[in-house]
Design an enzyme around this catalytic site. Structure first.
Site, mmCIF file in Angstrom:
data_model
loop_
_atom_site.group_PDB
_atom_site.id
_atom_site.type_symbol
_atom_site.label_atom_id
_atom_site.label_comp_id
_atom_site.label_asym_id
_atom_site.label_seq_id
_atom_site.Cartn_x
_atom_site.Cartn_y
_atom_site.Cartn_z
ATOM 1 C CG MET A 205 67.779 24.059 24.952
ATOM 2 S SD MET A 205 66.796 22.651 25.111
ATOM 3 C CE MET A 205 65.185 23.686 24.144
ATOM 4 C CG HIS A 206 68.717 22.669 32.130
ATOM 5 N ND1 HIS A 206 67.338 23.391 32.138
ATOM 6 C CD2 HIS A 206 68.663 21.856 33.399
ATOM 7 C CE1 HIS A 206 66.795 22.785 33.046
ATOM 8 N NE2 HIS A 206 67.199 22.170 34.008
ATOM 9 N NE ARG A 207 63.704 19.480 32.635
ATOM 10 C CZ ARG A 207 63.780 19.102 33.699
ATOM 11 N NH1 ARG A 207 64.228 18.000 34.386
ATOM 12 N NH2 ARG A 207 62.905 20.028 34.709
ATOM 13 N N PRO A 208 69.931 16.974 30.942
ATOM 14 C CG PRO A 208 70.773 15.573 32.649
ATOM 15 C CD PRO A 208 69.407 16.758 32.295
ATOM 16 C CG ASP A 284 65.432 21.555 28.788
ATOM 17 O OD1 ASP A 284 65.925 22.524 29.378
ATOM 18 O OD2 ASP A 284 66.709 20.992 28.367
#
Length: 368
Positions: A205-208, A284
């Site tokens: 998970m990394h999307r803003p 994501d």
């Protein structure tokens, strides 16, 4: 000699440029050089990726570092212009949808150097994503557009792009996967962790939109807690995600989850081995949707839409519009009960895309 400058700016670009660089080198009249903008740069991880993908050290490292989109774009353009003046290539090749892609494409076009865009035509329909703007703008100024799936052709046709600019060639990300699959297995990553194939879930998970707000992070923690009741969860944690968990005071809750293994970001080969043998990926990411489709591993993607619809239409990917732990639990149980969505490998995802691209570039741009 026809000189091609290949642009990389972030780690996913390395996996796309590696097979292209190899393919170009099979033609004695093509000279392939690599420009690393340094848009995303971690010395340890960049070295790992370059070594694992057998890429030479970049011919140019621009070292632009972080900053806002505007700051990065401006710095990349200023530094890349110097490279262009020194090299005067016949072609600039850009891949994907990162800031480096549009920045270098703009410089080349303004200097009247042809631009080719690999992974063209992808559209999520969500213009709130910086990547979507980068895709649309890069496609609009590129001379040749290399497409991974039918949706890319359809999108470009709707946008009025002439057919002769569009080439359906397959997916260079899959070229790397095919080429390095055996080498990934030889890392023994899964075995070294004491795991059996199918005994664990991988989460990224990394999307803003998912990790920058406390509400999203609490949902992610609930999903990890629920999933860990069934399978061990491997979570290579992105620096952005870790920082935000600490900022909102949630790191202790994460660290307290039983059956969770937090990991540093993995090298390409190690992560490929983890993906191949996972029960399911929860992510994501964009690229993971494609890789799991080829590997035929179930994938749950937290996105409202995907610019890679073939992964849903033909592949193993399922979109989840929000971080709803209840929905994830339902989908997870279905998969673990053997009711996973079955997928097929999309057309031309055969490990030969880079060769097709090289042949087109040689035919069109090589000096006669």
């Amino acid at each position: 000699m026809t000189k091609i400058l290949n642009i990389v700016g972030a780690r996913p670009n390395f996996m796309k440029v590696a097979p292209l660089h190899r393919a170009f080198r099979t033609f004695p009249d093509l000279e392939s050089k690599i420009v690393h903008t340094g848009q995303h740069y971690d010395a340890r991880m960049s070295d790992v990726f370059f070594n694992q993908l057998e890429l030479p050290q970049p011919d140019y490292f621009l070292g632009v570092g972080g900053g806002s989109h505007a700051q990065q774009t401006a710095r990349i353009m200023l530094e890349f212009e110097k490279v262009m003046e020194a090299e005067r290539p016949e072609v600039v090749l850009v891949v994907g949808d990162v800031t480096s892609t549009i920045a270098c494409a703009l410089v080349a076009v303004k200097m009247h150097i042809p631009v080719v865009h690999v992974e063209a035509g992808l559209r999520s329909g969500d213009r709130r994503m910086p990547e979507e703007i980068n895709r649309i703008l890069t496609d609009s100024i590129s001379d040749d557009l290399f497409v991974t799936e039918q949706a890319g052709i359809d999108n470009l046709r709707r946008e009025g792009v002439p057919n002769e600019k569009v080439h359906f060639v397959g997916n260079v990300m899959i070229d790397s996967l095919v080429h390095y699959r055996r080498k990934a297995a030889e890392t023994g990553t899964v075995k070294n962790l004491g795991l059996e194939p199918g005994s664990y879930v991988v989460m990224t998970m990394h999307r803003p939109a998912n990790v920058d707000a406390e509400e999203g992070l609490r949902s992610i923690l609930q999903i990890v807690e629920d999933t860990a009741r069934y399978k061990k969860v491997l979570f290579p944690i992105h620096p952005r995600t870790r920082t935000n968990l600490e900022h909102f005071g949630l790191a202790d809750r994460l660290n307290a989850i039983a059956n969770l293994q937090l990991m540093e970001p993995q090298g390409y080969l190690e992560f490929l081995d983890l993906m191949e043998h996972a029960a399911v990926l929860i992510t994501d990411s964009g690229g993971i949707q494609e890789e799991t489709t080829y590997l035929q591993v179930p994938c749950l993607t937290f996105r409202d839409s995907t610019e890679r619809p073939v992964t849903v239409e033909l592949g193993t990917n399922q979109l989840l519009a929000d971080l709803n732990p209840v929905t994830v639990h339902e989908k997870l149980v279905e998969i673990l009960e053997g009711k996973a969505k079955k997928g097929v490998i999309p057309p031309l995802w055969d490990g030969q895309a880079a060769g097709r691209i090289a042949a087109v570039i040689k035919e069109k741009y090589a000096r006669k």
